[in-house]
Scaffold this motif. Structure first.
Motif, PDB file in Angstrom:
ATOM      1  N   ASP A 105       7.388  18.104   4.905  1.00 28.06           N
ATOM      2  CA  ASP A 105       7.265  17.905   3.455  1.00 28.06           C
ATOM      3  C   ASP A 105       5.822  17.842   2.955  1.00 28.06           C
ATOM      4  O   ASP A 105       5.547  17.243   1.926  1.00 28.06           O
ATOM      5  CB  ASP A 105       8.009  16.635   3.034  1.00 28.06           C
ATOM      6  CG  ASP A 105       7.230  15.366   3.407  1.00 28.06           C
ATOM      7  OD1 ASP A 105       6.500  15.408   4.425  1.00 28.06           O
ATOM      8  OD2 ASP A 105       7.324  14.360   2.681  1.00 28.06           O
ATOM      9  N   ALA A 106       4.889  18.483   3.690  1.00 33.10           N
ATOM     10  CA  ALA A 106       3.481  18.428   3.265  1.00 33.10           C
ATOM     11  C   ALA A 106       3.314  19.016   1.873  1.00 33.10           C
ATOM     12  O   ALA A 106       3.676  20.169   1.640  1.00 33.10           O
ATOM     13  CB  ALA A 106       2.605  19.190   4.254  1.00 33.10           C
ATOM     14  N   PRO A 107       2.781  18.216   0.922  1.00 29.13           N
ATOM     15  CA  PRO A 107       2.567  18.755  -0.426  1.00 29.13           C
ATOM     16  C   PRO A 107       1.376  19.712  -0.461  1.00 29.13           C
ATOM     17  O   PRO A 107       0.653  19.852   0.528  1.00 29.13           O
ATOM     18  CB  PRO A 107       2.295  17.505  -1.266  1.00 29.13           C
ATOM     19  CG  PRO A 107       1.995  16.408  -0.323  1.00 29.13           C
ATOM     20  CD  PRO A 107       2.379  16.830   1.056  1.00 29.13           C
ATOM     21  N   ASP A 108       1.190  20.349  -1.600  1.00 28.21           N
ATOM     22  CA  ASP A 108       0.035  21.231  -1.788  1.00 28.21           C
ATOM     23  C   ASP A 108      -1.251  20.469  -1.487  1.00 28.21           C
ATOM     24  O   ASP A 108      -1.355  19.288  -1.773  1.00 28.21           O
ATOM     25  CB  ASP A 108      -0.023  21.703  -3.257  1.00 28.21           C
ATOM     26  CG  ASP A 108       1.008  22.799  -3.502  1.00 28.21           C
ATOM     27  OD1 ASP A 108       1.646  23.224  -2.510  1.00 28.21           O
ATOM     28  OD2 ASP A 108       1.177  23.188  -4.669  1.00 28.21           O
ATOM     29  N   LYS A 109      -2.222  21.162  -0.939  1.00 27.75           N
ATOM     30  CA  LYS A 109      -3.552  20.614  -0.654  1.00 27.75           C
ATOM     31  C   LYS A 109      -3.574  19.596   0.486  1.00 27.75           C
ATOM     32  O   LYS A 109      -4.616  19.054   0.808  1.00 27.75           O
ATOM     33  CB  LYS A 109      -4.163  19.943  -1.912  1.00 27.75           C
ATOM     34  CG  LYS A 109      -4.497  20.937  -3.017  1.00 27.75           C
ATOM     35  CD  LYS A 109      -5.274  20.222  -4.103  1.00 27.75           C
ATOM     36  CE  LYS A 109      -4.995  20.818  -5.466  1.00 27.75           C
ATOM     37  NZ  LYS A 109      -5.276  19.890  -6.561  1.00 27.75           N
ATOM     38  N   LEU A 150       0.826  -1.214   0.000  1.00 29.14           N
ATOM     39  CA  LEU A 150       0.000   0.000   0.000  1.00 29.14           C
ATOM     40  C   LEU A 150       0.857   1.260   0.000  1.00 29.14           C
ATOM     41  O   LEU A 150       0.460   2.288  -0.524  1.00 29.14           O
ATOM     42  CB  LEU A 150      -0.945   0.008   1.208  1.00 29.14           C
ATOM     43  CG  LEU A 150      -2.062  -1.039   1.173  1.00 29.14           C
ATOM     44  CD1 LEU A 150      -2.820  -1.064   2.490  1.00 29.14           C
ATOM     45  CD2 LEU A 150      -3.028  -0.763   0.019  1.00 29.14           C
ATOM     46  N   ASN A 151       2.009   1.203   0.641  1.00 27.17           N
ATOM     47  CA  ASN A 151       3.014   2.261   0.499  1.00 27.17           C
ATOM     48  C   ASN A 151       4.364   1.655   0.867  1.00 27.17           C
ATOM     49  O   ASN A 151       4.476   0.432   1.018  1.00 27.17           O
ATOM     50  CB  ASN A 151       2.651   3.523   1.304  1.00 27.17           C
ATOM     51  CG  ASN A 151       2.765   3.320   2.813  1.00 27.17           C
ATOM     52  OD1 ASN A 151       3.416   2.377   3.282  1.00 27.17           O
ATOM     53  ND2 ASN A 151       2.131   4.178   3.578  1.00 27.17           N
ATOM     54  N   HIS A 152       5.388   2.500   1.055  1.00 27.05           N
ATOM     55  CA  HIS A 152       6.739   1.949   1.227  1.00 27.05           C
ATOM     56  C   HIS A 152       6.854   1.032   2.442  1.00 27.05           C
ATOM     57  O   HIS A 152       7.709   0.165   2.474  1.00 27.05           O
ATOM     58  CB  HIS A 152       7.764   3.075   1.302  1.00 27.05           C
ATOM     59  CG  HIS A 152       7.577   3.956   2.516  1.00 27.05           C
ATOM     60  ND1 HIS A 152       6.573   4.891   2.598  1.00 27.05           N
ATOM     61  CD2 HIS A 152       8.231   3.994   3.696  1.00 27.05           C
ATOM     62  CE1 HIS A 152       6.634   5.493   3.781  1.00 27.05           C
ATOM     63  NE2 HIS A 152       7.620   4.972   4.462  1.00 27.05           N
ATOM     64  N   ASP A 153       5.997   1.197   3.471  1.00 29.42           N
ATOM     65  CA  ASP A 153       6.144   0.269   4.600  1.00 29.42           C
ATOM     66  C   ASP A 153       4.839  -0.332   5.117  1.00 29.42           C
ATOM     67  O   ASP A 153       4.800  -0.886   6.207  1.00 29.42           O
ATOM     68  CB  ASP A 153       6.976   0.892   5.731  1.00 29.42           C
ATOM     69  CG  ASP A 153       6.240   1.976   6.488  1.00 29.42           C
ATOM     70  OD1 ASP A 153       6.742   2.402   7.529  1.00 29.42           O
ATOM     71  OD2 ASP A 153       5.163   2.406   6.036  1.00 29.42           O
ATOM     72  N   ILE A 154       3.780  -0.232   4.346  1.00 25.93           N
ATOM     73  CA  ILE A 154       2.534  -0.890   4.759  1.00 25.93           C
ATOM     74  C   ILE A 154       2.093  -1.891   3.695  1.00 25.93           C
ATOM     75  O   ILE A 154       2.013  -1.571   2.509  1.00 25.93           O
ATOM     76  CB  ILE A 154       1.413   0.137   5.047  1.00 25.93           C
ATOM     77  CG1 ILE A 154       1.822   0.992   6.253  1.00 25.93           C
ATOM     78  CG2 ILE A 154       0.082  -0.574   5.329  1.00 25.93           C
ATOM     79  CD1 ILE A 154       0.837   2.052   6.647  1.00 25.93           C
ATOM     80  N   MET A 155       1.842  -3.122   4.133  1.00 20.80           N
ATOM     81  CA  MET A 155       1.457  -4.213   3.237  1.00 20.80           C
ATOM     82  C   MET A 155       0.036  -4.638   3.575  1.00 20.80           C
ATOM     83  O   MET A 155      -0.324  -4.757   4.747  1.00 20.80           O
ATOM     84  CB  MET A 155       2.420  -5.385   3.467  1.00 20.80           C
ATOM     85  CG  MET A 155       2.411  -6.430   2.398  1.00 20.80           C
ATOM     86  SD  MET A 155       3.250  -5.896   0.887  1.00 20.80           S
ATOM     87  CE  MET A 155       4.955  -6.290   1.280  1.00 20.80           C
ATOM     88  N   THR A 161       5.291  11.738   7.091  1.00 18.98           N
ATOM     89  CA  THR A 161       5.686  12.115   5.731  1.00 18.98           C
ATOM     90  C   THR A 161       4.524  11.881   4.776  1.00 18.98           C
ATOM     91  O   THR A 161       3.635  11.069   5.039  1.00 18.98           O
ATOM     92  CB  THR A 161       6.866  11.237   5.242  1.00 18.98           C
ATOM     93  OG1 THR A 161       6.398   9.878   5.178  1.00 18.98           O
ATOM     94  CG2 THR A 161       8.049  11.327   6.193  1.00 18.98           C
ATOM     95  N   ALA A 162       4.562  12.587   3.640  1.00 14.06           N
ATOM     96  CA  ALA A 162       3.504  12.419   2.637  1.00 14.06           C
ATOM     97  C   ALA A 162       3.500  10.987   2.105  1.00 14.06           C
ATOM     98  O   ALA A 162       2.448  10.430   1.795  1.00 14.06           O
ATOM     99  CB  ALA A 162       3.714  13.412   1.493  1.00 14.06           C
ATOM    100  N   ALA A 163       4.684  10.362   2.045  1.00 17.84           N
ATOM    101  CA  ALA A 163       4.777   8.989   1.529  1.00 17.84           C
ATOM    102  C   ALA A 163       4.088   7.995   2.454  1.00 17.84           C
ATOM    103  O   ALA A 163       3.734   6.889   2.035  1.00 17.84           O
ATOM    104  CB  ALA A 163       6.243   8.605   1.350  1.00 17.84           C
ATOM    105  N   GLY A 164       3.883   8.388   3.729  1.00 14.55           N
ATOM    106  CA  GLY A 164       3.254   7.486   4.694  1.00 14.55           C
ATOM    107  C   GLY A 164       1.743   7.438   4.579  1.00 14.55           C
ATOM    108  O   GLY A 164       1.094   6.565   5.152  1.00 14.55           O
TER     109      GLY A 164
END
Lengths: 334, 122
Positions: free
Chosen positions: A261-265, A103-108, A231-234
């Motif tokens: 590192d919060a992206p726009d929106k 689902l992301n870099h560290d969640i399966m 992080t946004a990646a989380g």
């Protein structure tokens, strides 16, 4: 006279005798304190037979539904079989892994098919037994409409269980589960009530189930879900959650990133702080808190002070066996 | 026969109405909230409920010895008269908020007050 069964023995009760008095008289020690139906120290569970209404006064709805009652206030109307609250009396069940998806870099995400019927509420958790370890993982699936059990497992630095699940466990493997456990789930007392759901990291897993369960049961009040990550990646399941806001006008999703590192929106801030700033008055709300244990604990107090009744605050703190080296690794279950 | 305080004040329903209000006041009170910090808010609320039932003259099995044992660890942390006074103040404010008549508040306060020496371990 009704009889009660407890730990494989049968006990007879006298006339108006409570379960607590009857067991104590016959030499069985049950934890108790006030003996007046108030302190809830003598909480027990009816495995067979129904506890009378008086014995369930004042206990949480989620416990009442599962036949918990107070031994000091229970004068049985019928034969009952009883147990003390404990994980050990829960059945073990085998479940086969049908899919494994990142689902992301560290969640399966794991989807499992149980070998037998498995009744649970969205938001409850299971214990997974493997080798010599046991870990708790929240169920992210909903019992109505999904015939699989879903776990969302966050990899912990050096974590044996999450490491094995991420690296070795594969589709087709058979897992040994025990459960369901926990009382953090939706109960319909008022369909117009507002719901506040706050989760960090894989604390989203139970909330993903709870939100969809409430919607499936026809909840009409506003449902606000705040998901926090450093992080946004989380962040994950964002597309699915946005789709849910499209499908249901009363469902709202606010992802929050607490790091820089919060992206726009995407709102920059901690999910609990953002949520409580937006909703400072929580009178008559139901609140669900899942994830980082420190976040859950402090938010529970804040939600209560903001006016939510204690019975309406449901919490699932993810405890880690040892002191976590860093805050973001404080989750042992997903 | 005259009715008991517990009946006149509204019994269990009154306790249920009071417990969240009282617990919230205590947690928001910086003079005493450190004594009430806990991981298990449900257990703490149940204790508050026991205390309110007692103060309202309701059914209880607490003894002076229980009060001493139950608060001994807090006395070690510095629990004293000023903290007991703060709890009494929150109890009064809770009952006032629930529009309980002044004479009943006074009766409940007198019952709560009767535990002072046991609670403070004297």
């Amino acid at each position: 006279m009704p009889q009660i069964r407890f730990e494989n023995r049968t006990y007879a009760l006298n006339g108006d005798e409570s379960v607590l008095d009857g067991l104590t008289r016959q030499g069985v020690s049950i934890p108790s304190s006030c003996r007046s139906g108030i302190c809830q120290t003598c909480l027990m569970r009816a495995v067979q037979g129904r506890p009378p209404a008086d014995a369930q006064k004042g206990i949480k709805e989620t416990l009442r539904e599962r036949n918990f009652f107070l031994a000091c206030a229970c004068v049985p109307m019928e034969d009952m079989e009883l147990s003390l609250p404990s994980d050990d009396d829960l059945p073990h069940i085998k479940a086969r892994v049908v899919s494994k998806e990142r689902l992301n870099h560290d969640i399966m995400r794991f989807r499992l098919r149980p070998a037998a019927e498995f009744n649970y509420r969205a938001g409850q958790f299971i214990n997974l037994h493997h080798d010599d370890w046991v870990r708790s993982y929240s169920l992210a699936s909903v019992p109505r409409g999904e015939d699989f059990l879903e776990l969302q497992v966050q990899r912990l630095p050096g974590g044996r269980a999450s490491g094995w699940l991420h690296d070795e466990c594969k589709a087709g493997d058979e897992l040994n589960l025990q459960g369901p456990l926990g009382d953090c789930y939706y109960t319909q007392s008022d369909v117009e009530q507002s719901l506040l759901l706050i989760g960090t990291g894989s604390g989203l897993a139970p909330l993903w189930g709870i939100a969809r369960d409430a919607l499936a049961q026809g909840h009409r009040g506003a449902i606000h879900l705040f998901h926090g990550s450093r992080t946004a990646a989380g962040l994950y399941l964002s597309d699915e959650l946005r789709a849910l806001t499209q499908a249901h006008a009363n469902f709202h999703y606010t992802p929050c990133v607490s790091g820089p590192d919060a992206p726009d929106k995407i709102i920059q801030g901690r999910a609990n702080a953002v949520a409580l700033a937006q909703f400072p008055q929580l009178k008559n709300w139901q609140v669900f808190l899942c994830g980082n244990a420190a976040m859950v604990k402090s938010t529970k107090t804040k939600a209560f002070l903001a006016g939510a009744a204690l019975k309406d605050i449901h919490a699932d703190p993810f405890e880690f066996g040892v002191t976590p080296p860093r805050e973001e690794s404080a989750q042992a279950q997903g | 026969m005259s009715k008991s305080l517990y009946e006149r004040i509204g019994g269990e329903a009154a306790v249920n109405a009071a417990v969240d209000i009282f617990y919230r006041k205590v947690l928001a009170d910086d003079r005493i909230n450190r004594f009430f910090e806990t991981v298990d808010m449900e257990k703490q609320a149940a204790k508050q409920k026991g205390f309110l039932t007692f103060a309202f003259g309701g059914p209880h099995h607490y003894t002076g010895k229980d009060m001493r044992q139950g608060h001994a660890h807090l006395v070690k942390q510095g629990l004293n008269d000023s903290h007991f006074d703060a709890v009494m103040e929150n109890l009064g404010a809770t009952l006032k908020e629930l529009n309980v008549p002044a004479e009943l508040i006074a009766e409940a306060a007198a019952i709560a007050e009767s535990t002072r020496n046991d609670v403070l371990g004297r």
